[in-house]
Write a protein that holds these residues in place. Structure first.
Motif, PDB file in Angstrom:
ATOM      1  N   GLU A   1       0.837  -1.201   0.000  1.00 50.76           N
ATOM      2  CA  GLU A   1       0.000   0.000   0.000  1.00 50.76           C
ATOM      3  C   GLU A   1       0.870   1.248   0.000  1.00 50.76           C
ATOM      4  O   GLU A   1       1.873   1.325   0.705  1.00 50.76           O
ATOM      5  CB  GLU A   1      -0.892   0.001   1.238  1.00 50.76           C
ATOM      6  CG  GLU A   1      -1.827   1.198   1.349  1.00 50.76           C
ATOM      7  CD  GLU A   1      -2.682   1.116   2.601  1.00 50.76           C
ATOM      8  OE1 GLU A   1      -3.885   0.823   2.476  1.00 50.76           O
ATOM      9  OE2 GLU A   1      -2.131   1.332   3.711  1.00 50.76           O
TER      10      GLU A   1
ATOM     11  N   SER B   1      -3.102   3.584  -3.121  1.00 51.19           N
ATOM     12  CA  SER B   1      -2.926   2.515  -4.106  1.00 51.19           C
ATOM     13  C   SER B   1      -2.575   1.225  -3.375  1.00 51.19           C
ATOM     14  O   SER B   1      -1.598   1.178  -2.618  1.00 51.19           O
ATOM     15  CB  SER B   1      -1.822   2.885  -5.103  1.00 51.19           C
ATOM     16  OG  SER B   1      -1.684   1.876  -6.087  1.00 51.19           O
ATOM     17  N   GLN B   2      -3.375   0.184  -3.588  1.00 50.41           N
ATOM     18  CA  GLN B   2      -3.192  -1.080  -2.879  1.00 50.41           C
ATOM     19  C   GLN B   2      -3.029  -2.239  -3.867  1.00 50.41           C
ATOM     20  O   GLN B   2      -3.787  -2.360  -4.827  1.00 50.41           O
ATOM     21  CB  GLN B   2      -4.403  -1.376  -1.986  1.00 50.41           C
ATOM     22  CG  GLN B   2      -4.647  -0.328  -0.907  1.00 50.41           C
ATOM     23  CD  GLN B   2      -6.000  -0.496  -0.239  1.00 50.41           C
ATOM     24  OE1 GLN B   2      -6.985  -0.820  -0.904  1.00 50.41           O
ATOM     25  NE2 GLN B   2      -6.051  -0.273   1.065  1.00 50.41           N
ATOM     26  N   VAL B   3      -2.032  -3.062  -3.603  1.00 53.08           N
ATOM     27  CA  VAL B   3      -1.919  -4.340  -4.306  1.00 53.08           C
ATOM     28  C   VAL B   3      -2.572  -5.367  -3.394  1.00 53.08           C
ATOM     29  O   VAL B   3      -2.251  -5.441  -2.205  1.00 53.08           O
ATOM     30  CB  VAL B   3      -0.450  -4.706  -4.571  1.00 53.08           C
ATOM     31  CG1 VAL B   3      -0.353  -6.100  -5.202  1.00 53.08           C
ATOM     32  CG2 VAL B   3       0.204  -3.666  -5.476  1.00 53.08           C
TER      33      VAL B   3
ATOM     34  N   ASN C   1      -5.008  -4.660  -8.320  1.00 53.04           N
ATOM     35  CA  ASN C   1      -4.655  -3.334  -7.804  1.00 53.04           C
ATOM     36  C   ASN C   1      -5.927  -2.516  -7.612  1.00 53.04           C
ATOM     37  O   ASN C   1      -6.805  -2.514  -8.472  1.00 53.04           O
ATOM     38  CB  ASN C   1      -3.716  -2.608  -8.768  1.00 53.04           C
ATOM     39  CG  ASN C   1      -3.423  -1.186  -8.319  1.00 53.04           C
ATOM     40  OD1 ASN C   1      -4.105  -0.249  -8.717  1.00 53.04           O
ATOM     41  ND2 ASN C   1      -2.418  -1.024  -7.486  1.00 53.04           N
TER      42      ASN C   1
ATOM     43  N   THR D   1      -6.943   1.368  -6.632  1.00 50.38           N
ATOM     44  CA  THR D   1      -6.516   2.739  -6.376  1.00 50.38           C
ATOM     45  C   THR D   1      -7.743   3.597  -6.106  1.00 50.38           C
ATOM     46  O   THR D   1      -8.674   3.640  -6.920  1.00 50.38           O
ATOM     47  CB  THR D   1      -5.723   3.316  -7.560  1.00 50.38           C
ATOM     48  OG1 THR D   1      -4.542   2.530  -7.754  1.00 50.38           O
ATOM     49  CG2 THR D   1      -5.316   4.758  -7.288  1.00 50.38           C
TER      50      THR D   1
ATOM     51  N   ASN E   1     -10.364  -0.392 -10.043  1.00 53.26           N
ATOM     52  CA  ASN E   1     -10.078  -1.744  -9.602  1.00 53.26           C
ATOM     53  C   ASN E   1      -9.637  -2.568 -10.823  1.00 53.26           C
ATOM     54  O   ASN E   1     -10.399  -2.715 -11.787  1.00 53.26           O
ATOM     55  CB  ASN E   1     -11.345  -2.345  -8.987  1.00 53.26           C
ATOM     56  CG  ASN E   1     -11.069  -3.671  -8.296  1.00 53.26           C
ATOM     57  OD1 ASN E   1      -9.975  -4.205  -8.374  1.00 53.26           O
ATOM     58  ND2 ASN E   1     -12.081  -4.208  -7.630  1.00 53.26           N
TER      59      ASN E   1
ATOM     60  N   ASN F   1      -8.025  -6.244 -12.011  1.00 52.63           N
ATOM     61  CA  ASN F   1      -7.601  -7.613 -11.722  1.00 52.63           C
ATOM     62  C   ASN F   1      -7.991  -8.521 -12.890  1.00 52.63           C
ATOM     63  O   ASN F   1      -9.045  -8.320 -13.493  1.00 52.63           O
ATOM     64  CB  ASN F   1      -8.193  -8.104 -10.393  1.00 52.63           C
ATOM     65  CG  ASN F   1      -9.707  -8.109 -10.401  1.00 52.63           C
ATOM     66  OD1 ASN F   1     -10.315  -8.995 -10.982  1.00 52.63           O
ATOM     67  ND2 ASN F   1     -10.332  -7.113  -9.751  1.00 52.63           N
TER      68      ASN F   1
ATOM     69  N   LEU G   1      -3.908  -8.587 -11.997  1.00 54.06           N
ATOM     70  CA  LEU G   1      -2.832  -7.603 -12.129  1.00 54.06           C
ATOM     71  C   LEU G   1      -1.722  -8.200 -12.988  1.00 54.06           C
ATOM     72  O   LEU G   1      -1.214  -9.287 -12.717  1.00 54.06           O
ATOM     73  CB  LEU G   1      -2.275  -7.252 -10.749  1.00 54.06           C
ATOM     74  CG  LEU G   1      -1.151  -6.220 -10.706  1.00 54.06           C
ATOM     75  CD1 LEU G   1      -1.653  -4.858 -11.161  1.00 54.06           C
ATOM     76  CD2 LEU G   1      -0.582  -6.108  -9.287  1.00 54.06           C
TER      77      LEU G   1
ATOM     78  N   GLU H   1       1.960  -8.314 -14.025  1.00 43.52           N
ATOM     79  CA  GLU H   1       3.225  -7.912 -13.391  1.00 43.52           C
ATOM     80  C   GLU H   1       4.346  -8.003 -14.402  1.00 43.52           C
ATOM     81  O   GLU H   1       4.322  -8.768 -15.330  1.00 43.52           O
ATOM     82  CB  GLU H   1       3.525  -8.793 -12.182  1.00 43.52           C
ATOM     83  CG  GLU H   1       2.456  -8.666 -11.103  1.00 43.52           C
ATOM     84  CD  GLU H   1       2.793  -9.521  -9.897  1.00 43.52           C
ATOM     85  OE1 GLU H   1       3.526  -9.042  -9.026  1.00 43.52           O
ATOM     86  OE2 GLU H   1       2.315 -10.656  -9.856  1.00 43.52           O
TER      87      GLU H   1
END
Length: 387
Positions: free
Chosen positions: A329, A342-344, A362, A364, A381, A383, A385, A387
């Motif tokens: 976060e 912002s949160q993973v 993620n 935000t 939102n 998903n 995510l 990478e």
């Protein structure tokens, strides 16, 4: 007889002081070529201001020195430290094109100016080494070499070693500890940096810069309240320390940011907790009902709060349970009334019909303080995510 003895002692003291002063001066100031006694005196006073990091005072004194001797090379050298970009450029031009009489040290500085004009990123280490070789006990030459070496992590240990040598050569030069403190800050040696800055304050308690420097230390360790106090102290000692006034404002702003971030952190955690409780009435209360509302889920945008809540409640009916766990976060505060979180996250859900599934995504959220209440005005939102 006693009067004669006393007179002899006074004369001897004066004589000794007269002998010591040039030696101390030689250790602190680079030799300067000028026929003007006034320019020479002003030069040493300007150098004292340099050591005290009083650049406004330095520029005033140095300007007078150049008025006394318009062809004063070391005057142009000091002018090259001006806060004004055009003034610095003019000084370097004068140095690079200088054709008057110069001593060995001034010739080295002229070459430095020539190299800087050819390459703005030029590092003065070669010239500073030459100066130290010419004047092996000169504090200014050594500290300038240390300053330039300190710019790179690989050469910073040598810089710190040189500063320790300077402190032994002349234990009365407070600014040595200032430079040392900043080099230690660069290496994140916070405890050692604090010792250096505290020593600086101890040696020059009536000067503004030690408190400004200690303020920078406090900023580096996120002690913003203490930083603001230290900058304020610098301004109280010298009201020309405008940089401390600017820094004090920044420290106060950082204090506000910390406070806001702390408040929003609690709310962001509660939003996740309410979502995990599957109580959608509590969850949706975190979102703003006004026209600024916007929710984006995997590229699909919902701009109506009522449409958003309907989809949330409909989704709730399809699941037995779900679980969101925040893995990482970050919270940014661009303004007093705005926060961006912002949160993973990892998400697992068990539908009423079907198998349990999981995904990483993620989330935000943009929070705004509206009439004293923090609400989510925008959310994205995404998903799964990538990478």
């Amino acid at each position: 007889m006693k009067k004669i003895t006393l007179m002899k002692q006074v004369l001897l003291t004066v004589l000794l002081l007269g002998m010591v002063t040039p030696l101390i001066g030689q250790d602190l100031y680079l030799p300067a070529t000028t026929k003007s006694k006034e320019a020479k005196v002003l030069y040493t006073e300007a150098m004292d201001a340099f050591y005290d990091v009083e650049f406004a005072k330095l520029e005033k004194l140095n300007q007078k020195a150049l008025e006394a001797d318009p062809n004063f090379f070391m005057g142009y050298f000091l002018q090259s430290f001006s806060v004004d970009k055009e003034s610095r450029k003019a000084a370097l031009d004068k140095m690079a094109n200088y054709s008057g009489k110069m001593n060995k040290g001034e010739k080295v500085l002229k070459q430095f100016a020539v190299n800087v004009k050819a390459d703005k990123k030029y590092n003065a280490i070669p010239e500073m080494r030459q100066l130290v070789k010419l004047y092996p006990k000169n504090i200014f030459a050594k500290t300038m070499l240390a300053y330039n070496l300190g710019g790179e992590k690989e050469t910073r240990p040598e810089a710190l070693s040189i500063l320790d040598e300077c402190a032994k050569l002349n234990p009365n030069v407070a600014s040595i500890h200032n430079i040392k403190g900043y080099l230690l800050l660069s290496d994140k040696e916070f405890d050692k940096a604090k010792v250096a800055f505290d020593k600086y304050i101890e040696m020059a308690p009536d000067k503004a810069n030690p408190y400004d420097s200690k303020g920078d230390y406090f900023m580096a360790v996120n002690a913003y309240n203490e930083a603001a106090k230290s900058y304020k102290k610098a301004c109280e000692i010298n009201d020309e320390f405008t940089m401390s006034k600017t820094k004090a404002k920044e420290a106060k702003w950082m204090m506000k940011r910390e406070k806001v971030a702390s408040e929003v952190k609690v709310l962001a955690d509660q939003l996740v907790a309410d979502y995990n409780s599957m109580d959608m009435a509590k969850y949706t209360k975190h979102y703003f009902r006004g026209p600024e509302f916007c929710f984006v889920l995997n590229g699909k945008t919902t701009e109506s709060y009522s449409d958003f809540t309907k989809s949330v409640f409909d989704n709730r009916e399809k699941y037995k349970e779900w679980k969101v766990e925040v893995l990482d976060e970050t919270i940014q505060i661009p303004a007093e009334n705005i926060a961006v979180v912002s949160q993973v996250f990892s998400y697992s859900g068990t539908p009423i019909e079907g198998e349990t599934w999981g995904v990483k995504g993620n989330f935000t959220t943009v929070w705004r303080n509206i009439d004293g209440n923090w609400k989510v005005v925008e959310a994205i939102n995404t998903n799964p995510l990538k990478e």
